[in-house]
Design an enzyme around this catalytic site. Structure first.
Site, PDB file in Angstrom:
ATOM      1  N   ARG A  28       0.802  -1.157   0.170  1.00 39.00           N
ATOM      2  CA  ARG A  28      -0.124  -0.007  -0.019  1.00 39.00           C
ATOM      3  C   ARG A  28       0.986   1.232   0.006  1.00 39.00           C
ATOM      4  O   ARG A  28       0.279   2.275  -0.254  1.00 39.00           O
ATOM      5  CB  ARG A  28      -1.139  -0.068   1.241  1.00 39.00           C
ATOM      6  CG  ARG A  28      -1.735  -1.200   1.266  1.00 39.00           C
ATOM      7  CD  ARG A  28      -2.550  -1.215   2.680  1.00 39.00           C
ATOM      8  NE  ARG A  28      -1.481  -1.278   3.612  1.00 39.00           N
ATOM      9  CZ  ARG A  28      -1.770  -1.035   4.957  1.00 39.00           C
ATOM     10  NH1 ARG A  28      -2.937  -0.565   5.511  1.00 39.00           N
ATOM     11  NH2 ARG A  28      -0.706  -1.279   5.936  1.00 39.00           N
ATOM     12  N   GLU A  33       9.933   7.904  10.101  1.00 37.04           N
ATOM     13  CA  GLU A  33      10.024   8.977  10.717  1.00 37.04           C
ATOM     14  C   GLU A  33      11.112   9.818  10.056  1.00 37.04           C
ATOM     15  O   GLU A  33      12.340   9.137  10.048  1.00 37.04           O
ATOM     16  CB  GLU A  33      10.255   8.775  12.056  1.00 37.04           C
ATOM     17  CG  GLU A  33       9.192   8.084  13.008  1.00 37.04           C
ATOM     18  CD  GLU A  33       9.541   7.775  14.494  1.00 37.04           C
ATOM     19  OE1 GLU A  33      10.743   8.114  14.871  1.00 37.04           O
ATOM     20  OE2 GLU A  33       8.720   7.014  15.170  1.00 37.04           O
ATOM     21  N   GLN A  51      13.817  26.630  11.550  1.00 41.75           N
ATOM     22  CA  GLN A  51      13.041  26.958  10.441  1.00 41.75           C
ATOM     23  C   GLN A  51      13.084  25.829   9.225  1.00 41.75           C
ATOM     24  O   GLN A  51      14.252  25.026   9.142  1.00 41.75           O
ATOM     25  CB  GLN A  51      13.915  28.271   9.668  1.00 41.75           C
ATOM     26  CG  GLN A  51      13.021  28.648   8.269  1.00 41.75           C
ATOM     27  CD  GLN A  51      13.803  30.036   7.926  1.00 41.75           C
ATOM     28  OE1 GLN A  51      14.092  30.948   8.689  1.00 41.75           O
ATOM     29  NE2 GLN A  51      14.261  30.230   6.688  1.00 41.75           N
ATOM     30  N   ASP A  52      12.223  25.497   8.251  1.00 43.65           N
ATOM     31  CA  ASP A  52      12.033  24.305   7.502  1.00 43.65           C
ATOM     32  C   ASP A  52      12.136  25.127   6.014  1.00 43.65           C
ATOM     33  O   ASP A  52      11.301  26.273   5.784  1.00 43.65           O
ATOM     34  CB  ASP A  52      11.067  23.639   7.423  1.00 43.65           C
ATOM     35  CG  ASP A  52      11.301  22.488   8.592  1.00 43.65           C
ATOM     36  OD1 ASP A  52      12.232  22.592   9.268  1.00 43.65           O
ATOM     37  OD2 ASP A  52      10.510  21.278   8.495  1.00 43.65           O
ATOM     38  N   ASN A  53      12.725  24.768   5.024  1.00 39.38           N
ATOM     39  CA  ASN A  53      12.847  25.345   3.550  1.00 39.38           C
ATOM     40  C   ASN A  53      12.731  24.168   2.577  1.00 39.38           C
ATOM     41  O   ASN A  53      12.884  23.210   2.764  1.00 39.38           O
ATOM     42  CB  ASN A  53      13.883  25.951   3.344  1.00 39.38           C
ATOM     43  CG  ASN A  53      14.204  27.060   4.305  1.00 39.38           C
ATOM     44  OD1 ASN A  53      13.717  27.965   5.089  1.00 39.38           O
ATOM     45  ND2 ASN A  53      15.772  27.098   4.687  1.00 39.38           N
ATOM     46  N   ARG A  63      23.342  24.657  -7.579  1.00 36.64           N
ATOM     47  CA  ARG A  63      23.322  25.587  -6.634  1.00 36.64           C
ATOM     48  C   ARG A  63      24.371  25.557  -5.644  1.00 36.64           C
ATOM     49  O   ARG A  63      24.586  24.328  -4.984  1.00 36.64           O
ATOM     50  CB  ARG A  63      21.930  25.421  -5.711  1.00 36.64           C
ATOM     51  CG  ARG A  63      20.600  25.701  -6.625  1.00 36.64           C
ATOM     52  CD  ARG A  63      19.469  25.427  -5.807  1.00 36.64           C
ATOM     53  NE  ARG A  63      18.275  25.511  -6.802  1.00 36.64           N
ATOM     54  CZ  ARG A  63      17.675  26.562  -7.388  1.00 36.64           C
ATOM     55  NH1 ARG A  63      18.242  27.943  -7.178  1.00 36.64           N
ATOM     56  NH2 ARG A  63      16.441  26.434  -7.964  1.00 36.64           N
ATOM     57  N   HIS A  66      27.341  27.552  -1.134  1.00 38.89           N
ATOM     58  CA  HIS A  66      26.919  28.608  -0.339  1.00 38.89           C
ATOM     59  C   HIS A  66      27.258  28.521   0.971  1.00 38.89           C
ATOM     60  O   HIS A  66      27.380  27.150   1.667  1.00 38.89           O
ATOM     61  CB  HIS A  66      25.293  28.847  -0.422  1.00 38.89           C
ATOM     62  CG  HIS A  66      24.998  29.116  -1.484  1.00 38.89           C
ATOM     63  ND1 HIS A  66      23.562  28.580  -1.970  1.00 38.89           N
ATOM     64  CD2 HIS A  66      25.285  29.720  -2.850  1.00 38.89           C
ATOM     65  CE1 HIS A  66      23.311  28.844  -3.379  1.00 38.89           C
ATOM     66  NE2 HIS A  66      24.469  29.616  -3.959  1.00 38.89           N
ATOM     67  N   TYR A 135      14.870  21.025   3.595  1.00 36.94           N
ATOM     68  CA  TYR A 135      15.864  21.156   4.717  1.00 36.94           C
ATOM     69  C   TYR A 135      15.589  21.903   6.026  1.00 36.94           C
ATOM     70  O   TYR A 135      14.865  22.898   5.852  1.00 36.94           O
ATOM     71  CB  TYR A 135      17.282  21.932   4.098  1.00 36.94           C
ATOM     72  CG  TYR A 135      17.252  23.046   3.442  1.00 36.94           C
ATOM     73  CD1 TYR A 135      17.695  24.240   3.879  1.00 36.94           C
ATOM     74  CD2 TYR A 135      16.632  23.194   2.133  1.00 36.94           C
ATOM     75  CE1 TYR A 135      18.080  25.437   3.361  1.00 36.94           C
ATOM     76  CE2 TYR A 135      16.797  24.279   1.539  1.00 36.94           C
ATOM     77  CZ  TYR A 135      17.355  25.464   1.953  1.00 36.94           C
ATOM     78  OH  TYR A 135      17.275  26.790   1.348  1.00 36.94           O
ATOM     79  N   LYS A 188      24.732  34.909  -9.773  1.00 37.52           N
ATOM     80  CA  LYS A 188      25.410  35.009  -8.586  1.00 37.52           C
ATOM     81  C   LYS A 188      26.354  33.849  -8.420  1.00 37.52           C
ATOM     82  O   LYS A 188      27.467  33.833  -8.099  1.00 37.52           O
ATOM     83  CB  LYS A 188      24.334  35.014  -7.419  1.00 37.52           C
ATOM     84  CG  LYS A 188      25.074  35.204  -6.207  1.00 37.52           C
ATOM     85  CD  LYS A 188      23.999  35.631  -5.024  1.00 37.52           C
ATOM     86  CE  LYS A 188      23.402  34.408  -4.865  1.00 37.52           C
ATOM     87  NZ  LYS A 188      22.069  34.647  -3.789  1.00 37.52           N
TER      88      LYS A 188
END
Length: 201
Positions: A28, A33, A51-53, A63, A66, A135, A188
């Site tokens: 199914r 978790e 914070q969650d993004n 990307r 950074h 993330y 950038k």
């Protein structure tokens, strides 16, 4: 441990951890978790997320790399759709692995997560047609605090996943994935300096 398994200090780099959830499935579907505070604490990972993004990118998008200059973030990253090659570079001055990188494939199929502690530059390359990337972070976003390192810094020499060094060879069309998909970087991200150049300034 309970529902998640933690591999600590992967690649011999302190502060980088791969997290694999227990997946319970049948015909199914499945359940897992994706985060468990008790399991994290048992692995001596005591970060607090604020914070969650989530982002979506198309194939060939790169990307990174950074980092945050004054408000560094720890990041717990995973892919909920598609596949990426995710990379962290140690930029902690004084670290015995300074300038070293580690990469891992994250996908909706393998369900792996990658925890990147504060003090690393981070980036990823999308290997599937599209990828949705989620993330958690340990500090809030601060405008004008973002820094970066050139994705193709020759001294770091990230092998960018299945692509070999720098995703193939440069020609008149630039760098491409093995199937010919061109890399897609923001303006950038094309302008970042190398790690050595940053330290000279």
């Amino acid at each position: 441990m309970g529902q998640i398994k933690v591999k600590k200090n992967v690649g011999g780099i302190d502060g980088l951890h791969i997290i694999e959830p227990a997946v319970h499935g049948d015909n199914r579907g499945y359940f897992m978790e994706t985060y468990n505070l008790r399991d994290m604490e048992e692995a001596d990972l005591n970060m607090v997320f604020v914070q969650d993004n989530q982002s979506m990118s198309t194939k060939g998008v790169l990307r990174g790399l950074h980092f945050q200059k004054h408000f560094p973030q720890g990041k717990l990253v995973r892919v909920i759709k598609g596949k990426v090659f995710d990379v962290a570079v140690d930029i902690r001055k004084g670290s015995k692995t300074y300038g070293k990188w580690f990469g891992v494939e994250l996908s909706d199929e393998n369900k792996k997560q990658f925890y990147i502690s504060e003090g690393f530059a981070h980036g990823f390359l999308v290997l599937s047609d599209t990828a949705e990337f989620c993330y958690k972070v340990t500090d809030f976003y601060h405008p004008n605090d973002e820094g970066g390192i050139a994705w193709n810094d020759p001294n770091i020499a990230v092998a960018w996943g299945v692509c070999g060094n720098y995703c193939g060879t440069a020609d008149s069309t630039g760098y491409t994935l093995p199937d010919g998909t061109p890399l897609n970087l923001s303006d950038k991200d094309k302008q970042w300096l190398t790690l050595e150049e940053l330290n000279v300034r």
